[in-house]
Design a protein around this motif. Sequence first.
Motif, PDB file in Angstrom:
ATOM      1  N   LYS A 128       0.851  -1.188   0.000  1.00  0.00           N
ATOM      2  CA  LYS A 128       0.000   0.000   0.000  1.00  0.00           C
ATOM      3  C   LYS A 128       0.887   1.238   0.000  1.00  0.00           C
ATOM      4  CE  LYS A 128      -2.281  -1.434   3.671  1.00  0.00           C
ATOM      5  NZ  LYS A 128      -3.198  -1.424   4.821  1.00  0.00           N
ATOM      6  N   SER A 129       0.636   2.132  -0.922  1.00  0.00           N
ATOM      7  CA  SER A 129       1.466   3.330  -1.015  1.00  0.00           C
ATOM      8  C   SER A 129       1.256   4.276   0.161  1.00  0.00           C
ATOM      9  CB  SER A 129       1.191   4.068  -2.330  1.00  0.00           C
ATOM     10  OG  SER A 129      -0.161   4.506  -2.370  1.00  0.00           O
ATOM     11  N   ASP A 130       0.116   4.188   0.829  1.00  0.00           N
ATOM     12  CA  ASP A 130      -0.130   5.076   1.961  1.00  0.00           C
ATOM     13  C   ASP A 130      -0.004   4.366   3.306  1.00  0.00           C
ATOM     14  OD1 ASP A 130      -2.365   3.493   1.734  1.00  0.00           O
ATOM     15  OD2 ASP A 130      -3.804   5.113   2.058  1.00  0.00           O
ATOM     16  N   GLY A 131       0.509   3.137   3.300  1.00  0.00           N
ATOM     17  CA  GLY A 131       0.637   2.368   4.534  1.00  0.00           C
ATOM     18  C   GLY A 131       1.955   2.630   5.237  1.00  0.00           C
ATOM     19  N   ASN A 132       2.004   2.302   6.523  1.00  0.00           N
ATOM     20  CA  ASN A 132       3.261   2.427   7.264  1.00  0.00           C
ATOM     21  C   ASN A 132       3.534   1.170   8.082  1.00  0.00           C
ATOM     22  OD1 ASN A 132       1.385   2.690   9.264  1.00  0.00           O
ATOM     23  ND2 ASN A 132       2.193   4.599  10.106  1.00  0.00           N
TER      24      ASN A 132
END
Length: 152
Positions: A128-132
């Motif tokens: 996911k590009s917005d995951g951390n």
Amino acid sequence: MAGEVEDNVWPLPKFRFEVDFGSELKGIAFQEVSGMDAEVQIIEYRHSNSPLFSAIKMPGIAKYSNVTMKRGVFVNDNTFWNWMNEIKMNTIKRRTVLIRLLDESGKVTMLWTLNNAWPTKITSTDLKSDGNEVAVDTIEIAHEQIVVTNGG
């Protein structure tokens, strides 16, 4: 004496454990291990001249669940994918997998031994590009027997 507490009266915490996958893969840290289940199938039988109108229940074949393990993805570590790629038609490198529950000093308190284990499924991490979150792979292992022992 009154008021003394024995060392073995508390349940074991389950957060410190390690897994060995044979000689080259020792002490692997996992995030989670689940599915260490054993079940004995029931055989029901009633012979014809029994005065009871119920079946006799006998133990049958033992059945073991697949064990699922989750761990972080590391750079240049394709160990599980390499093990999975060894599977050919009815040929696989089976291993003895050891799952050790450790106490606060690192000594083994419980040991689960999975005999003739091999991977049946690997699920790679989602991206996911917005995951951390940390990247986590999941491996599912079939085995033919689980043996539980205390200590090490």
